[in-house]
Design an enzyme around this catalytic site. Structure first.
Site, PDB file in Angstrom:
ATOM      1  N   GLU A   1       0.853  -1.193   0.000  1.00 39.79           N
ATOM      2  CA  GLU A   1       0.000   0.000   0.000  1.00 39.79           C
ATOM      3  C   GLU A   1       0.889   1.242   0.000  1.00 39.79           C
ATOM      4  OE1 GLU A   1      -2.259   0.697   3.685  1.00 39.79           O
ATOM      5  OE2 GLU A   1      -1.415  -1.168   4.445  1.00 39.79           O
TER       6      GLU A   1
ATOM      7  N   CYS B   1      -3.532  -3.635   4.743  1.00 39.00           N
ATOM      8  CA  CYS B   1      -2.621  -4.641   5.309  1.00 39.00           C
ATOM      9  C   CYS B   1      -3.070  -6.070   5.031  1.00 39.00           C
ATOM     10  CB  CYS B   1      -2.459  -4.415   6.811  1.00 39.00           C
ATOM     11  SG  CYS B   1      -1.805  -2.790   7.163  1.00 39.00           S
TER      12      CYS B   1
ATOM     13  N   HIS C   1      -2.275  -9.864  12.481  1.00 40.23           N
ATOM     14  CA  HIS C   1      -1.737  -8.642  11.872  1.00 40.23           C
ATOM     15  C   HIS C   1      -1.427  -7.695  13.031  1.00 40.23           C
ATOM     16  CE1 HIS C   1      -1.222  -4.919   9.902  1.00 40.23           C
ATOM     17  NE2 HIS C   1      -2.381  -4.426  10.312  1.00 40.23           N
TER      18      HIS C   1
END
Ligand code: COA
Length: 405
Positions: A81, A113, A235
């Protein structure tokens, strides 16, 4: 019996410079314990203009690609990103520099993400259909919220490369997973802004909600994650995030069911027991956006003494916007041998600490955009790839060689 497919090799590239989070807190007039304990970050990787997503991705992939792989890799999938180009995919640079055969395809994937997980799933499905072939997945990002912003302590940079094949050495991934999309604005970056817009508190709540919904869907589908998962990887935009999600899920189950089934209590204890191993490396690096789930996985595999081959792990992927997915993988016999542990420890030890002034200066640097020829000085370690030249709005990379090389 179905052919096992998954992560055969995995490698992390760590940029060579960092700032100390205690010093950053002091400079921002914040109690250092907010960053060190509250957010749970000790050091933050910092990149200058000669280190971009391509050079980091190349450095992550280069050590795990062997000569024989170059004719077998059919796809180079690059998740990011932090792209510097709206059209040309970062994967095309890697395809050339790594010497992958001409008839492979190379492209980029974006969903905050979550992107690397989409790439990993595409790669695994491709290899399941063509077990003799391989796919290279790269996740590379520079997490930037801006100087002296609320998100500044959750910045960082780094890249993960994963080679996907049949009979993998590290982690075999199950075909079934649970995914979820919820169209929200928790973190987003319109094309006219240098830094993302972020609703920090809402973002952590949405992350927790997505985790709970996915775990509930797993229960509805009778997937007995409480019995089977030895550990859960998350994450991790900052090292506390996964623990917050576990707490939110435990609170949710308590409010729904009054008391928890003993096997659920045992599962939470197991997942919390391995949690410190999961965050050990990330605390020294910071947020690497789409690679951060996989950095947590590496950290768990390197540091997780309670793990054994055959153990099953859950991987919870979250990308703002928002998309989430839970994958399940099984550790393979040689998983420890497949990790380049010495390289990682060496790089962590070799890093250069920046003063806050140096960090702020580097942070504000921009590459010239006049289209003229600019040669760039390397700031990386010998052997690393770096952005060596921009010329006619084109970028060129090479390995940094010293005179003794
Ligand atoms: N000592 C110890 N802990 C302290 C402290 C101190 N002196 N001061 C604050 N803290 C704790 C707070 O209690 C809080 O802990 P908790 O979350 O367990 O309640 C934590 O530090 C963070 O403090 P908070 O006031 O919530 O920080 P913030 O408003 O600056 O927001 C983020 C923190 C991470 C949400 C913010 O940095 C952000 O927006 N990040 C980007 C978005 C993001 O990462 N989203 C996650 C999903 S991808």
């Amino acid at each position: 019996m179905k052919t096992k497919v998954g992560i055969d090799r995995i490698h992390f590239y760590l940029p060579p410079k960092y700032v100390d989070m205690g010093l950053l807190a002091e400079a921002r007039g914040v109690d250092p314990n907010k960053y060190l304990i509250g957010i749970g970050q000790e050091k933050m990787a910092v990149t200058d203009a000669t280190i971009d997503i391509v050079s980091m991705g190349l450095n992550a992939a280069y050590p795990i690609i062997q000569e024989e792989d170059k004719d077998l890799i059919d796809q180079v999938i690059f998740a990011t990103e932090s792209a510097f180009d709206y059209s040309k995919a970062a994967a095309t640079y890697l395809h050339e520099s790594l010497g992958i055969h001409a008839f492979a395809k190379s492209y980029e994937i974006k969903e905050a993400c979550y992107g690397a997980t989409a790439a990993l799933q595409i790669a695994c499905d491709y290899v399941r259909l063509r077990p003799e072939r391989k796919v290279l997945v790269v996740a590379s990002d520079i997490a930037r919220y801006g100087l002296a912003t609320g998100g500044e302590p959750t910045q960082g940079a780094g890249a993960i490369a994963m080679l996907i094949s049949k009979n993998p050495s590290v982690l075999a991934l199950e075909e079934d997973s649970i995914s979820l999309t919820d169209n929200q604005y928790d973190f987003w970056r319109p094309d006219y802004l240098d830094y993302p817009l972020v609703e920090g508190k809402f973002s952590t709540q949405l992350y927790n909600q997505c985790f709970i919904k996915i775990m509930e869907e797993a229960a509805n589908k009778h997937l007995d994650l409480f019995d089977t998962l030895k550990g859960l990887c998350f994450h991790l935009p900052f090292s506390k995030m996964g623990k917050k999600a576990l707490q939110a899920y435990q609170d949710y189950l308590n409010s729904k069911e009054g008391s928890l089934d003993p096997k659920v209590v045992l599962a939470f204890n197991r997942w919390l027991e391995v949690y410190p191993d999961l965050i050990q490396i990330g605390k020294q690096v910071g947020n690497i956006y789409t690679g951060s789930l996989y950095l947590g996985l590496i950290s768990l595999l390197v540091n997780g003494t309670a793990l054994n081959a055959g153990d099953k792990l859950g991987l919870f992927s979250y990308g703002s916007g928002a998309v989430a997915e839970l994958l399940v993988g099984q550790l393979q016999v040689d998983y420890r041998k497949a990790l380049k542990l010495e390289d990682l420890n060496k790089r962590l030890a070799q890093r250069q600490e920046l003063s806050i002034e140096e960090y702020e200066m580097i942070f504000s640097e921009k590459l010239p955009n006049d289209g003229k020829t600019h040669l760039l000085e390397p700031s990386v370690l010998p052997g690393d790839f770096y952005l060596t030249k921009i010329d006619g709005h084109r970028r060129y990379y090479q390995q940094y060689k010293t005179q003794t090389d």
